[in-house]
Design an enzyme around this catalytic site. Structure first.
Site, PDB file in Angstrom:
ATOM      1  N   GLU A   1      -3.178   7.432  -4.007  1.00 51.66           N
ATOM      2  CA  GLU A   1      -3.363   6.274  -3.546  1.00 51.66           C
ATOM      3  C   GLU A   1      -3.314   5.207  -4.320  1.00 51.66           C
ATOM      4  O   GLU A   1      -3.848   5.135  -5.270  1.00 51.66           O
ATOM      5  CB  GLU A   1      -4.816   6.042  -2.625  1.00 51.66           C
ATOM      6  CG  GLU A   1      -4.631   4.728  -1.849  1.00 51.66           C
ATOM      7  CD  GLU A   1      -5.890   4.571  -1.076  1.00 51.66           C
ATOM      8  OE1 GLU A   1      -6.990   4.516  -2.121  1.00 51.66           O
ATOM      9  OE2 GLU A   1      -6.220   4.327   0.091  1.00 51.66           O
TER      10      GLU A   1
ATOM     11  N   TYR B   1       0.849  -1.214   0.000  1.00 50.15           N
ATOM     12  CA  TYR B   1      -0.178   0.062  -0.053  1.00 50.15           C
ATOM     13  C   TYR B   1       0.749   1.155   0.094  1.00 50.15           C
ATOM     14  O   TYR B   1       1.783   1.182   0.712  1.00 50.15           O
ATOM     15  CB  TYR B   1      -0.906   0.106   1.119  1.00 50.15           C
ATOM     16  CG  TYR B   1      -1.715   1.104   1.613  1.00 50.15           C
ATOM     17  CD1 TYR B   1      -3.111   1.324   0.929  1.00 50.15           C
ATOM     18  CD2 TYR B   1      -1.229   2.331   2.114  1.00 50.15           C
ATOM     19  CE1 TYR B   1      -3.753   2.296   1.008  1.00 50.15           C
ATOM     20  CE2 TYR B   1      -2.121   3.690   2.094  1.00 50.15           C
ATOM     21  CZ  TYR B   1      -3.230   3.508   1.552  1.00 50.15           C
ATOM     22  OH  TYR B   1      -4.018   4.781   1.542  1.00 50.15           O
TER      23      TYR B   1
END
Ligand code: GDP
Ligand code: MN
Length: 398
Positions: free
Chosen positions: A206, A117
């Protein structure tokens, strides 16, 4: 403002990031010819494009599972894409009504060794961009933060200096990226992400998941970018990516009139002036067990036509069961607000319970006008009283 994954990937490519081969289709006819134009791969990843995450684990209204699916031939990819297009996808982030899929993105497959992530956002308390990285990719980051906070590493960026090389190295080591080429690939991606974030006035970038392929490359497999609306005037090329059909129509309409409107899921419409006033109205309602249907701040410069528009948007929201007007008149005068409301009701059948609390400049005139035009209105004395009166009216109606 948000953009779709395929648009975010195109932007990444403009900043020098290697992006997988892929095509974007908006109609069933296009799908076939576009897939035919792709190289032959052992598989194809078919991805529904909606402004919401959690697509992989999402379910379509007709029961089909997965807004991200792997097809093992071009024929299968076409079949899946055609079933997704026009279908409604429900994910954790769409709400129970889901979102209609109007665009399909089909990409080459990647041989994934590990998922990570990676995100850049603004830490408002520190007034700094912060980079978040985690070895737990593909997973919901909020869950990681709750269960394994030690698995998330933060790097705050000093905007005067920019992203420093040692910060990139520190993140690479934290993620367990040891090989030289992999580290270089990660550094290239992160630098490009930061440059994009900074230059385009993004509020969030993101990448979930960022992946390490079996041959040691780092890739952005998914990309979500949100831009600061206040910066859009500087970036017409970003504004051109806006997909209004993905946004709440009430918010779109309000933004045309320069109003700060956010649709919420309660049942009391609140017309207020000033963000502080909107927030304190919401804070006052919540403990009483009531909930606002919207956050609407008229600001202090809205004219009668904007007030009229705001009121129309509120009363046409099918979730609204009552209307609460809470105005502290200053440059926004009480009688002007009243005239805007009355103009909005012209030609309307209006029976919703309504409470008004108006103070400050021209409050008395405003209340008089409203009482004349809306016989069933309740004029409240003060903020708390307004909330209580509203609740009382709603209970009587039930
Ligand atoms: P999201 O669910 O909306 O966040 O959509 P993503 O684009 O993140 O896709 C969901 C998941 O699909 C990812 O976490 C991956 O595990 C998987 N996925 C996406 N693209 C590929 C691919 O090219 N190959 C493989 N094997 N899996 C993929
Ligand atoms: Mn994702």
């Amino acid at each position: 403002m948000k953009v779709h994954e395929y648009q975010a990937k195109k932007l990444l490519a403009e900043f020098g990031v290697t992006v997988e081969d892929g095509v974007v289709a908006q109609s069933p006819e296009e799908i076939q010819s576009l897939i035919a134009s792709m190289k032959d791969y052992p598989a194809y990843v078919v991805k529904a494009q909606i402004h919401a995450g959690g697509r992989g684990k999402g379910v379509f209204k007709d029961g089909m599972k997965g807004g991200v699916q792997i097809a093992h031939s071009k024929k299968e990819a076409i079949e899946i894409a055609q079933k997704m297009l026009g279908n409604v996808l429900i994910t954790k982030q769409t709400g129970p009504h889901g979102k209609e899929v109007k665009t399909i993105y089909i990409t080459e497959p990647q041989d994934i060794e590990k998922e990570f992530y990676l995100a850049i956002l603004v830490d408002r308390n520190r007034r700094q961009p912060v980079i978040l990285a985690s070895s737990e990719g593909g997973m919901n980051i909020e869950e990681v933060a709750e269960q394994f906070p030690e698995k998330i590493r933060k790097e705050y960026v000093d905007v005067g200096i920019g992203l420093a090389a040692y910060q990139i190295r520190r993140l690479a080591y934290f993620l367990g990226l040891r090989e030289k080429e992999t580290q270089a690939s990660f550094a290239k991606l992160l630098k490009a992400l930061y440059q994009l974030f900074w230059e385009k006035n993004a509020s969030m970038v993101e990448i979930n998941p960022m992946v390490k392929t079996r041959d040691g490359r780092i890739l952005a497999l998914d990309a979500k970018i949100a831009f600061d609306d206040n910066g859009l005037a500087k970036h017409p090329e970003i504004l051109a990516l806006r997909d209004i059909s993905e946004e709440d129509p009430k918010e779109v309409q309000a933004s045309k009139f320069g109003l700060n409107y956010v649709a919420l899921d309660g049942n009391i419409a609140c017309l207020t002036n000033g963000a502080g006033m909107a927030m304190s109205t919401m804070d006052m309602l919540q403990p009483m067990g009531a909930s606002p249907a919207n956050f609407l701040d008229l600001g202090d410069s809205a004219k009668e036509d904007a007030i009229k528009e705001a009121f129309k948007i509120m009363i046409h929201d099918p979730h609204v069961e009552g209307v609460l007007v809470n105005i502290f008149g200053g440059s926004m005068k009480g009688d002007m607000v009243a005239r805007g409301i009355i103009a909005a009701l012209d030609g309307e059948e209006f029976h919703l319970p309504m409470v008004a609390r108006i103070e400050g400049a021209c409050a008395k005139e405003g209340c008089e006008l409203l009482k004349k035009a809306i016989p069933h209105i309740v004029i409240a004395e003060g903020l708390e009283d307004a909330g209580r009166q509203m609740l009382k009216l709603l209970q009587q109606k039930r």
